[in-house]
Design a protein around this motif. Sequence first.
Motif, PDB file in Angstrom:
ATOM      1  N   GLY A  67     -10.078   9.218 -10.205  1.00 33.23           N
ATOM      2  CA  GLY A  67      -9.916   9.848 -11.512  1.00 33.23           C
ATOM      3  C   GLY A  67      -8.586  10.555 -11.671  1.00 33.23           C
ATOM      4  N   LEU A  68      -7.574  10.084 -10.950  1.00 30.70           N
ATOM      5  CA  LEU A  68      -6.277  10.758 -11.002  1.00 30.70           C
ATOM      6  C   LEU A  68      -5.295  10.102 -11.971  1.00 30.70           C
ATOM      7  CD1 LEU A  68      -5.802  11.552  -7.220  1.00 30.70           C
ATOM      8  CD2 LEU A  68      -6.185  13.188  -9.071  1.00 30.70           C
ATOM      9  N   ALA A  69      -5.675   8.955 -12.544  1.00 30.71           N
ATOM     10  CA  ALA A  69      -4.747   8.233 -13.426  1.00 30.71           C
ATOM     11  C   ALA A  69      -4.309   9.086 -14.618  1.00 30.71           C
ATOM     12  CB  ALA A  69      -5.381   6.931 -13.900  1.00 30.71           C
ATOM     13  N   GLU A  70      -5.158  10.041 -15.012  1.00 32.24           N
ATOM     14  CA  GLU A  70      -4.781  10.884 -16.158  1.00 32.24           C
ATOM     15  C   GLU A  70      -3.825  12.013 -15.780  1.00 32.24           C
ATOM     16  OE1 GLU A  70      -8.324  14.042 -16.782  1.00 32.24           O
ATOM     17  OE2 GLU A  70      -8.962  11.948 -16.817  1.00 32.24           O
ATOM     18  N   VAL A  71      -3.657  12.282 -14.500  1.00 33.13           N
ATOM     19  CA  VAL A  71      -2.790  13.403 -14.108  1.00 33.13           C
ATOM     20  C   VAL A  71      -1.588  12.996 -13.270  1.00 33.13           C
ATOM     21  CG1 VAL A  71      -4.554  15.183 -14.325  1.00 33.13           C
ATOM     22  CG2 VAL A  71      -4.301  13.992 -12.159  1.00 33.13           C
ATOM     23  N   VAL A  72      -1.587  11.763 -12.723  1.00 30.95           N
ATOM     24  CA  VAL A  72      -0.405  11.272 -12.003  1.00 30.95           C
ATOM     25  C   VAL A  72      -0.095   9.868 -12.499  1.00 30.95           C
ATOM     26  CG1 VAL A  72      -0.809  12.663  -9.942  1.00 30.95           C
ATOM     27  CG2 VAL A  72      -1.726  10.361 -10.050  1.00 30.95           C
ATOM     28  N   SER A  73       1.151   9.467 -12.350  1.00 31.85           N
ATOM     29  CA  SER A  73       1.576   8.175 -12.877  1.00 31.85           C
ATOM     30  C   SER A  73       0.991   7.006 -12.073  1.00 31.85           C
ATOM     31  CB  SER A  73       3.105   8.087 -12.849  1.00 31.85           C
ATOM     32  OG  SER A  73       3.561   7.982 -11.511  1.00 31.85           O
ATOM     33  N   LEU A  74       0.927   5.870 -12.738  1.00 30.71           N
ATOM     34  CA  LEU A  74       0.470   4.649 -12.088  1.00 30.71           C
ATOM     35  C   LEU A  74       1.369   4.319 -10.904  1.00 30.71           C
ATOM     36  CD1 LEU A  74      -1.503   2.313 -12.053  1.00 30.71           C
ATOM     37  CD2 LEU A  74      -0.051   1.115 -13.692  1.00 30.71           C
ATOM     38  N   LEU A  75       2.671   4.587 -11.047  1.00 31.57           N
ATOM     39  CA  LEU A  75       3.608   4.344  -9.958  1.00 31.57           C
ATOM     40  C   LEU A  75       3.210   5.143  -8.713  1.00 31.57           C
ATOM     41  CD1 LEU A  75       6.157   2.720  -9.398  1.00 31.57           C
ATOM     42  CD2 LEU A  75       7.498   4.682 -10.150  1.00 31.57           C
ATOM     43  N   ARG A  76       2.793   6.372  -8.909  1.00 34.71           N
ATOM     44  CA  ARG A  76       2.361   7.193  -7.762  1.00 34.71           C
ATOM     45  C   ARG A  76       1.061   6.662  -7.167  1.00 34.71           C
ATOM     46  NH1 ARG A  76       5.565  11.194  -6.540  1.00 34.71           N
ATOM     47  NH2 ARG A  76       6.823  12.203  -8.105  1.00 34.71           N
ATOM     48  N   LEU A  77       0.131   6.233  -8.027  1.00 28.26           N
ATOM     49  CA  LEU A  77      -1.107   5.649  -7.515  1.00 28.26           C
ATOM     50  C   LEU A  77      -0.823   4.371  -6.730  1.00 28.26           C
ATOM     51  CD1 LEU A  77      -3.570   6.209 -10.497  1.00 28.26           C
ATOM     52  CD2 LEU A  77      -3.594   7.345  -8.274  1.00 28.26           C
ATOM     53  N   ASN A  78       0.183   3.618  -7.158  1.00 25.95           N
ATOM     54  CA  ASN A  78       0.577   2.427  -6.409  1.00 25.95           C
ATOM     55  C   ASN A  78       1.082   2.797  -5.020  1.00 25.95           C
ATOM     56  OD1 ASN A  78      -0.135   0.665  -8.440  1.00 25.95           O
ATOM     57  ND2 ASN A  78       1.931   0.506  -9.282  1.00 25.95           N
ATOM     58  N   GLY A  79       1.690   3.965  -4.900  1.00 27.45           N
ATOM     59  CA  GLY A  79       2.142   4.437  -3.596  1.00 27.45           C
ATOM     60  C   GLY A  79       0.966   4.649  -2.654  1.00 27.45           C
ATOM     61  N   MET A  80      -0.124   5.224  -3.186  1.00 28.54           N
ATOM     62  CA  MET A  80      -1.318   5.424  -2.367  1.00 28.54           C
ATOM     63  C   MET A  80      -1.904   4.073  -1.961  1.00 28.54           C
ATOM     64  SD  MET A  80      -4.716   7.627  -3.244  1.00 28.54           S
ATOM     65  CE  MET A  80      -5.903   8.036  -1.982  1.00 28.54           C
ATOM     66  N   ALA A  81      -1.908   3.114  -2.887  1.00 28.43           N
ATOM     67  CA  ALA A  81      -2.389   1.769  -2.570  1.00 28.43           C
ATOM     68  C   ALA A  81      -1.514   1.136  -1.490  1.00 28.43           C
ATOM     69  CB  ALA A  81      -2.405   0.912  -3.831  1.00 28.43           C
ATOM     70  N   GLY A  82      -0.210   1.396  -1.547  1.00 27.30           N
ATOM     71  CA  GLY A  82       0.702   0.886  -0.527  1.00 27.30           C
ATOM     72  C   GLY A  82       0.389   1.463   0.849  1.00 27.30           C
ATOM     73  N   MET A  83       0.053   2.751   0.876  1.00 28.62           N
ATOM     74  CA  MET A  83      -0.331   3.378   2.148  1.00 28.62           C
ATOM     75  C   MET A  83      -1.572   2.688   2.707  1.00 28.62           C
ATOM     76  SD  MET A  83      -0.078   7.491   1.636  1.00 28.62           S
ATOM     77  CE  MET A  83       0.745   8.022   0.152  1.00 28.62           C
ATOM     78  N   LEU A  84      -2.581   2.488   1.856  1.00 28.40           N
ATOM     79  CA  LEU A  84      -3.831   1.882   2.309  1.00 28.40           C
ATOM     80  C   LEU A  84      -3.595   0.464   2.828  1.00 28.40           C
ATOM     81  CD1 LEU A  84      -6.893   2.032   2.679  1.00 28.40           C
ATOM     82  CD2 LEU A  84      -7.138   1.327   0.276  1.00 28.40           C
ATOM     83  N   ALA A  85      -2.766  -0.302   2.126  1.00 22.85           N
ATOM     84  CA  ALA A  85      -2.479  -1.680   2.559  1.00 22.85           C
ATOM     85  C   ALA A  85      -1.803  -1.695   3.932  1.00 22.85           C
ATOM     86  CB  ALA A  85      -1.602  -2.382   1.519  1.00 22.85           C
ATOM     87  N   ARG A  86      -0.870  -0.790   4.152  1.00 22.08           N
ATOM     88  CA  ARG A  86      -0.175  -0.735   5.448  1.00 22.08           C
ATOM     89  C   ARG A  86      -1.113  -0.275   6.563  1.00 22.08           C
ATOM     90  NH1 ARG A  86       5.081  -1.603   4.826  1.00 22.08           N
ATOM     91  NH2 ARG A  86       5.734  -1.788   2.666  1.00 22.08           N
ATOM     92  N   ILE A  87      -1.991   0.662   6.248  1.00 24.94           N
ATOM     93  CA  ILE A  87      -2.981   1.119   7.233  1.00 24.94           C
ATOM     94  C   ILE A  87      -3.856  -0.053   7.655  1.00 24.94           C
ATOM     95  CG2 ILE A  87      -5.088   2.507   7.493  1.00 24.94           C
ATOM     96  CD1 ILE A  87      -3.650   4.597   5.612  1.00 24.94           C
ATOM     97  N   LYS A  88      -4.355  -0.792   6.676  1.00 22.79           N
ATOM     98  CA  LYS A  88      -5.232  -1.928   6.980  1.00 22.79           C
ATOM     99  C   LYS A  88      -4.507  -2.968   7.834  1.00 22.79           C
ATOM    100  CE  LYS A  88      -8.284  -1.794   2.941  1.00 22.79           C
ATOM    101  NZ  LYS A  88      -8.843  -2.651   1.884  1.00 22.79           N
ATOM    102  N   ARG A  89      -3.263  -3.294   7.459  1.00 21.94           N
ATOM    103  CA  ARG A  89      -2.507  -4.285   8.225  1.00 21.94           C
ATOM    104  C   ARG A  89      -2.304  -3.832   9.670  1.00 21.94           C
ATOM    105  NH1 ARG A  89       2.083  -3.915   9.756  1.00 21.94           N
ATOM    106  NH2 ARG A  89       2.914  -2.665   8.074  1.00 21.94           N
TER     107      ARG A  89
END
Length: 148
Positions: free
Chosen positions: A118-140
Motif C-alpha cells: 500500500g505504498l504506491a500512494e506515498v512513494v513513486s513507482l520508480l522507488r517501488l521498482n527498486g524494492m522489486a529489484g532488491m527482491l529479484a537479486r535476493i532470489k537469484r
Amino acid sequence: MSDVLPEAFAEIADDFHALTGRDRLQLLLEFANGLPELPERYAEHPELLEPVPECQSPIFLATEVEGSGRDAIARLFFSAPPEAPTTRGFAAILAEALDGRTVGEVIDTPETVTGELGLAEVVSLLRLNGMAGMLARIKRQLREKAGL
C-alpha cells in the motif's frame, strides 16, 4: 510459484494497510531506522556486496545460505546510506520478512509483494521498482547459493 504472501510479509502489509498515507510513510521511516547493521565480514569488505542499480539510492546486498536446497535457511544483509530512508525502509522490510526463512519460502515470494504494502500512494513507482529489484537479486543469489 504462490501468490500467497509469506506470513511475515502479510503481517507487515496489514500494518501498512491499517494506516493512511502519511502514517504509512512514517512506518516506512521507522523500518529504515531499524535496518540491521552489516556484520563485520561485510562492513570491512564492501566488495562482497552486490549493487542494486534499480534503486535510485546506492544500496548493496548480500545473501548467505545455511544448508542446501529449498529447505536451506536464507540470510540477508543490506547496506544503504542513512540519507536514503525510503531505500533503507524497503531493505528493512525485506530483511524482517525474509531473513531466516527457508530459501524456498523466499524464492516463492511473489514479485507483486512490493505492491501489496500500500505504498504506491506515498512513494513513486520508480522507488517501488527498486524494492522489486532488491527482491529479484535476493532470489537469484539464493538460487545460486542453494544449488537450485
